[in-house]
Scaffold this active site. Structure first.
Site, mmCIF file in Angstrom:
data_model
loop_
_atom_site.group_PDB
_atom_site.id
_atom_site.type_symbol
_atom_site.label_atom_id
_atom_site.label_comp_id
_atom_site.label_asym_id
_atom_site.label_seq_id
_atom_site.Cartn_x
_atom_site.Cartn_y
_atom_site.Cartn_z
ATOM 1 N N GLN A 189 1.048 11.659 3.351
ATOM 2 C CA GLN A 189 2.301 12.043 3.988
ATOM 3 C C GLN A 189 2.075 13.206 4.955
ATOM 4 O OE1 GLN A 189 5.149 10.359 3.706
ATOM 5 N NE2 GLN A 189 6.337 11.752 4.972
ATOM 6 N N LYS A 200 9.764 6.136 -0.959
ATOM 7 C CA LYS A 200 8.679 5.158 -0.813
ATOM 8 C C LYS A 200 8.233 4.648 -2.184
ATOM 9 C CE LYS A 200 7.162 7.127 3.590
ATOM 10 N NZ LYS A 200 6.188 7.938 4.338
ATOM 11 N N ASP A 259 -0.447 3.057 7.321
ATOM 12 C CA ASP A 259 0.347 3.778 8.320
ATOM 13 C C ASP A 259 0.022 3.333 9.742
ATOM 14 O OD1 ASP A 259 2.334 5.620 7.584
ATOM 15 O OD2 ASP A 259 0.842 7.007 6.771
HETATM 16 N N1 GUN Z 1 5.793 11.688 8.159
HETATM 17 C C1 GUN Z 1 6.858 11.244 8.869
HETATM 18 N N2 GUN Z 1 6.768 9.915 9.082
HETATM 19 C C2 GUN Z 1 5.625 9.508 8.485
HETATM 20 C C3 GUN Z 1 4.982 8.245 8.378
HETATM 21 O O1 GUN Z 1 5.439 7.206 8.860
HETATM 22 N N3 GUN Z 1 3.815 8.245 7.676
HETATM 23 C C4 GUN Z 1 3.274 9.374 7.150
HETATM 24 N N4 GUN Z 1 2.125 9.269 6.506
HETATM 25 N N5 GUN Z 1 3.834 10.559 7.246
HETATM 26 C C5 GUN Z 1 5.004 10.617 7.918
#
Ligand code: GUN
Length: 281
Positions: free
Chosen positions: A96, A52, A119
C-alpha cells in the site's frame, strides 16, 4: 444525466471474480491468495486496506495481511516482500502506498515479481501498457475503463482529457484511453488554458486530488465525467475532484464520490488477483 453506479458495477464484478476464484480453487486445490503489506499509520491507507481485505474474503480469495510499524527498516520490508514473492500460496502482492518517507519505495516495489504485481506498477507491466501489449493494469484506471465499457460510453475517436499525471492514475489512464482509440490530452499543474482544454472533452477524467476542482464552466455539455478524487470538503464530508452539484446538469454521465470509482478500484484488484492466480495453472 446518467449517474454511474460504481458500487453496483463493482458488486457485479466481484460476483464474477468469486465464480472465477471458486473455479481456480477447484482446479488447483488451493485458494487464490493476495498479500497486502501496510507500513505505518496513514489513516486513509488503513481504511483502503481494510476494504481490500474484506472484499477478498467475500470473493473467496485468501488474504495475507502484514501490518508493519512506521519505523520498519528497508531491509526488513524487503525481506518480507521477498518471502511473499517466494510463497506459492501468494498470487498477488500489494504494497500500500504511500510508504513512510525513509523507505525506498522504488526498490521495494521492484522486489515484487511481475507475475505477482496486481497493482500493475512494475516496469514490465507499464511497458506492456505503453505498447498496448496487455499485462496487468493498475486497478483504478482499469476500473474507469470498465465503467466506460459497461455503460456503453464510446471511446474510439472521442476527445478524452485526463487531469492529473500520477503514476497510479493519470499516466496509465491516458495510455488506456489511447489504447481504446481516444484522442487523449493529459493536463497537470503547469497546464495553460486548462478550462478550455477540459471543455473539449467528451470524456473527462479528474484525478487531481483537489476537492471540487472541476467546475461546471470546465465541462462540455453532454460529456462523460469520471471523478477519481477522494477528498474532504470544507465540512469534512467525502467529496471528489468534481463539483458534483454544479456539473450534474450539464453532463450526460457522472460518477459520484463516494460510490463511483472507489469501489471499482477494489473490484479490479480482486480481478487482477484472480487473473494472477489463473496464470499459475
Ligand atoms: N494508494 C492509493 N491507491 C493505491 C493503489 O491503487 N495501490 C497501492 N498499492 N497503493 C495505493
Amino acid at each position: 444525466m446518467t449517474l454511474i453506479d460504481g458500487k453496483a458495477t463493482a458488486a457485479a464484478i466481484r460476483a464474477e471474480v468469486k465464480a472465477r476464484a471458486a473455479a481456480f480453487e477447484q482446479k488447483s486445490g488451493k485458494k487464490a491468495g493476495l498479500a497486502v503489506v501496510l507500513i505505518g499509520n496513514d489513516p486513509a491507507s488503513q481504511i483502503y486496506v481494510r476494504n481490500k481485505i474484506r472484499a477478498c474474503e467475500e470473493a473467496g480469495i485468501r488474504s495475507f495481511t502484514h501490518y508493519l510499524p512506521a519505523e520498519t527498516g528497508q531491509k526488513e520490508a524487503l525481506a518480507l516482500i521477498e518471502a511473499l514473492a517466494a510463497d506459492e500460496n501468494v498470487h498477488g502482492i500489494l504494497v500500500q502506498l504511500p510508504l513512510p518517507r525513509h523507505l525506498d519505495a522504488k526498490a521495494l516495489l521492484a522486489a515484487i515479481p511481475t507475475e505477482k504485481d496486481v497493482d500493475g506498477f512494475s516496469d514490465e507491466n507499464i511497458g506492456k501498457l505503453a505498447k498496448n501489449e496487455g499485462g496487468t493494469v493498475a486497478c483504478t484506471p482499469r476500473g474507469v475503463m470498465e465503467l466506460l465499457r459497461r455503460y456503453n460510453i464510446p471511446t474510439a475517436g472521442k476527445r478524452a482529457v485526463v487531469v492529473g499525471r500520477s503514476n497510479i492514475v493519470g499516466r496509465p489512464m491516458a495510455m488506456l484511453l489511447i489504447n481504446a482509440d481516444a484522442t487523449v490530452t493529459v493536463c497537470h499543474s503547469k497546464t495553460q488554458n486548462l478550462k478550455e482544454i477540459c471543455r473539449e472533452a467528451d470524456i473527462l477524467v479528474a484525478a487531481v486530488g483537489k476537492p471540487k476542482f472541476i467546475t461546471a464552466d470546465m465541462v462540455k455539455e453532454g460529456a462523460a465525467v469520471i471523478d477519481v478524487g477522494m477528498n474532504r470538503d470544507e465540512n469534512g464530508r467525502s467529496c471528489g475532484d468534481v463539483d458534483f452539484e454544479g456539473v450534474k446538469e450539464r453532463v450526460s454521465y457522472l460518477t459520484p464520490v463516494p460510490g463511483g470509482v472507489g469501489p471499482m478500484t477494489v473490484a479490479m484488484l480482486l480481478c487482477n488477483t484472480v487473473e494472477a492466480a489463473e496464470r499459475t495453472l
